[in-house]
Design a protein around this motif. Sequence first.
Motif, short mmCIF file in Angstrom:
data_model
loop_
_atom_site.label_atom_id
_atom_site.label_comp_id
_atom_site.label_asym_id
_atom_site.label_seq_id
_atom_site.Cartn_x
_atom_site.Cartn_y
_atom_site.Cartn_z
N GLY A 9 0.84 -1.19 0.00
CA GLY A 9 0.00 0.00 0.00
C GLY A 9 0.87 1.24 0.00
N LYS A 29 0.68 5.99 15.39
CA LYS A 29 0.14 5.42 14.15
C LYS A 29 0.79 4.08 13.82
CE LYS A 29 -1.19 9.80 12.25
NZ LYS A 29 -1.67 10.41 11.05
N TRP A 30 1.62 3.58 14.71
CA TRP A 30 2.25 2.27 14.55
C TRP A 30 3.05 2.20 13.26
CZ3 TRP A 30 0.87 -1.95 18.02
CH2 TRP A 30 0.03 -1.54 19.04
N VAL A 49 1.72 0.17 9.18
CA VAL A 49 1.60 -1.29 9.28
C VAL A 49 0.73 -1.86 8.17
CG1 VAL A 49 0.79 -3.18 10.74
CG2 VAL A 49 2.01 -1.28 11.76
N ARG A 50 -0.37 -1.18 7.86
CA ARG A 50 -1.31 -1.68 6.85
C ARG A 50 -0.73 -1.68 5.44
NH1 ARG A 50 -2.55 3.48 7.89
NH2 ARG A 50 -2.86 4.87 6.11
N GLU A 51 0.40 -0.99 5.22
CA GLU A 51 1.02 -0.92 3.91
C GLU A 51 2.03 -2.04 3.67
OE1 GLU A 51 0.87 3.95 3.51
OE2 GLU A 51 2.74 2.97 4.09
N ALA A 53 3.38 -6.29 4.06
CA ALA A 53 3.05 -7.71 4.19
C ALA A 53 4.37 -8.47 4.23
CB ALA A 53 2.20 -8.18 3.02
#
Length: 64
Positions: A9, A29-30, A49-51, A53
């Motif tokens: 992301g 925001k981790w 983190v969400r960006e 894997a």
Amino acid sequence: MGDRVRRVGGPEILLGSVGTVVQVGIPGKWSIKVAVDARIGFGEVLCAVRELAPDDETEGTGVP
């Protein structure tokens, strides 16, 4: 720290890039700082983190 991750992301120019986690920022925001490989002009990049894997080095090779 030390985990290999893939960018899934964020900015298009970094999508699919891989790197090594060099710093983890908690709390807030981790964010995670990643040392990016093979992207000209980039060294360390701050990612959410969400960006990220796990980097699956066997992806696309037909090996599970």
